[in-house]
Design a protein around this motif. Structure first.
Motif, PDB file in Angstrom:
ATOM      1  N   ASP A 117       8.336  52.470  59.157  1.00  0.00           N
ATOM      2  CA  ASP A 117       8.630  51.051  59.412  1.00  0.00           C
ATOM      3  C   ASP A 117       9.827  50.517  58.627  1.00  0.00           C
ATOM      4  O   ASP A 117       9.875  49.337  58.290  1.00  0.00           O
ATOM      5  CB  ASP A 117       7.386  50.185  59.166  1.00  0.00           C
ATOM      6  N   ASN A 118      10.782  51.369  58.328  1.00  0.00           N
ATOM      7  CA  ASN A 118      12.031  50.950  57.704  1.00  0.00           C
ATOM      8  C   ASN A 118      13.060  50.713  58.806  1.00  0.00           C
ATOM      9  O   ASN A 118      12.934  51.225  59.913  1.00  0.00           O
ATOM     10  CB  ASN A 118      12.527  52.025  56.735  1.00  0.00           C
ATOM     11  N   GLY A 133      17.522  53.240  55.801  1.00  0.00           N
ATOM     12  CA  GLY A 133      16.624  52.108  55.588  1.00  0.00           C
ATOM     13  C   GLY A 133      15.545  52.410  54.564  1.00  0.00           C
ATOM     14  O   GLY A 133      15.221  51.596  53.719  1.00  0.00           O
ATOM     15  N   GLY A 134      14.988  53.633  54.624  1.00  0.00           N
ATOM     16  CA  GLY A 134      13.972  54.040  53.659  1.00  0.00           C
ATOM     17  C   GLY A 134      14.583  54.773  52.481  1.00  0.00           C
ATOM     18  O   GLY A 134      14.450  54.371  51.333  1.00  0.00           O
ATOM     19  N   GLY A 161      25.758  48.941  51.707  1.00  0.00           N
ATOM     20  CA  GLY A 161      24.418  48.705  52.231  1.00  0.00           C
ATOM     21  C   GLY A 161      23.601  49.964  52.413  1.00  0.00           C
ATOM     22  O   GLY A 161      22.980  50.167  53.443  1.00  0.00           O
ATOM     23  N   GLU A 162      23.552  50.834  51.405  1.00  0.00           N
ATOM     24  CA  GLU A 162      22.873  52.116  51.519  1.00  0.00           C
ATOM     25  C   GLU A 162      21.563  52.136  50.738  1.00  0.00           C
ATOM     26  O   GLU A 162      21.478  51.616  49.641  1.00  0.00           O
ATOM     27  CB  GLU A 162      23.784  53.231  50.995  1.00  0.00           C
ATOM     28  N   GLY A 163      20.554  52.764  51.336  1.00  0.00           N
ATOM     29  CA  GLY A 163      19.291  52.985  50.636  1.00  0.00           C
ATOM     30  C   GLY A 163      18.463  51.742  50.438  1.00  0.00           C
ATOM     31  O   GLY A 163      18.352  51.248  49.323  1.00  0.00           O
ATOM     32  N   GLY A 164      17.838  51.260  51.503  1.00  0.00           N
ATOM     33  CA  GLY A 164      16.995  50.072  51.397  1.00  0.00           C
ATOM     34  C   GLY A 164      15.839  50.257  50.432  1.00  0.00           C
ATOM     35  O   GLY A 164      15.519  49.372  49.656  1.00  0.00           O
ATOM     36  N   ASN A 208      11.558  48.540  54.448  1.00  0.00           N
ATOM     37  CA  ASN A 208      12.820  48.284  53.759  1.00  0.00           C
ATOM     38  C   ASN A 208      13.936  48.176  54.787  1.00  0.00           C
ATOM     39  O   ASN A 208      13.802  48.648  55.914  1.00  0.00           O
ATOM     40  CB  ASN A 208      13.116  49.413  52.769  1.00  0.00           C
ATOM     41  N   TYR A 209      15.066  47.574  54.380  1.00  0.00           N
ATOM     42  CA  TYR A 209      16.200  47.409  55.288  1.00  0.00           C
ATOM     43  C   TYR A 209      17.497  47.754  54.573  1.00  0.00           C
ATOM     44  O   TYR A 209      17.708  47.365  53.423  1.00  0.00           O
ATOM     45  CB  TYR A 209      16.291  45.968  55.795  1.00  0.00           C
TER      46      TYR A 209
END
Length: 181
Positions: free
Chosen positions: A73-74, A49-50, A16-19, A42-43
């Motif tokens: 806002d990530n 997250g970003g 789950g890396e790098g939204g 992004n999530y």
């Protein structure tokens, strides 16, 4: 990246890396340059997250050069709502009239949650953000693993006479940003 928006992406599977952006150097060196634009909303379930910068092997560099733009806002359930890096591969090098904004990113307990604690750029012990330009007008939030550590390299020579708190803020209100000299 010179303009445009990377937005509303999610990574929730294994790792789950790098939204928004994943710079993952496992097969060879990787570099991402951002001169402008926005990475937002992004999530990542894991880290970044970003933007997530991962150097897997010592001989393969993973670098992110941030020359201008906004990362905001990530969200992440791990570390680095805005930017996460596991090496010294993060350089802030604004160009003449560019500014860098990394604010409003959060650590949340689930993907559905939009409320959480500030977690903009996550800095591990011993790591630094390389500064190679004037930060005039920039705003960057910092979360440190060890809140009393030095987190920049090259700041004084590129921003003489300017207090770091002009551009950097602590994501933890219990701490302040100040010079270490």
């Amino acid at each position: 990246m010179y303009a445009g928006t990377i937005t509303q992406n999610e990574v929730s599977g294994y790792g789950g890396e790098g939204g928004g952006v994943l710079i993952y150097a496992d097969q060879g060196p990787c570099t991402f340059n951002m001169f402008g634009g926005t990475i937002s909303e992004n999530y990542a379930a894991g880290f970044g997250g970003g933007v997530c910068i991962v150097q897997v092997k010592d001989d393969y560099a993973a670098d992110f050069y941030l020359h201008g733009g906004v990362i905001c806002d990530n969200r992440t359930s791990g570390l680095g709502g805005g930017v996460y890096y596991n090496n010294d591969g993060f350089t802030v090098a604004p160009k003449a009239t560019s500014t860098v904004i990394i604010q409003g990113n959060k650590k949340v307990d689930s993907q559905e949650n939009t409320q959480g604690s500030a977690n903009n750029v996550y800095v591990y012990n011993g790591q630094t953000i390389r500064i190679s330009g004037s930060l005039y007008g920039s705003k960057i939030g910092i979360t440190e693993q060890e809140p009393t550590a030095t987190f920049t390299m090259g700041y004084p020579s590129n921003n003489p006479g300017t207090e770091p708190a002009t551009y950097f803020t602590s994501d933890d209100p219990a701490y302040i940003v100040c010079r270490d000299d």
